[in-house]
Design a protein around this motif. Sequence first.
Motif: not given
Length: 121
Positions: A109-112
């Motif tokens: 998950v983008h940036d997570r």
Amino acid sequence: MVRSACLSALLAVSLAVGGCASASRDLAQRAAEEFEAAVASGRPERVCELLTERAREGVDCSSLELPRGEVREVVVWGDAARVRTDDDTLFLRELSSGWRVSGAGCHAVHDRPYECEVGGP
């Protein structure tokens, strides 16, 4: 003479460490492949055996439907590994009983952190 002995010792250590890393990678890959085969063939007892205790929490091993595919990449960091297949990302931990899946059905998950259907990274 001393320099030659030091270089020989460094080379021996490098080869030993490289051999251990390669063996860990192979064992992690084998565990991931075995897990995916157990899920595909409907062997819930084996699926549960190959999960870490934490990953088993709240999971019905008899009804797991996870993406499958051929292993494309194995990265090992000490006692942790990430295995990428065609359609899935698995996370594994090396325990006294061998490599076990700590996260399956994972996607970035983008940036997570990764989100996983079973367990987590």
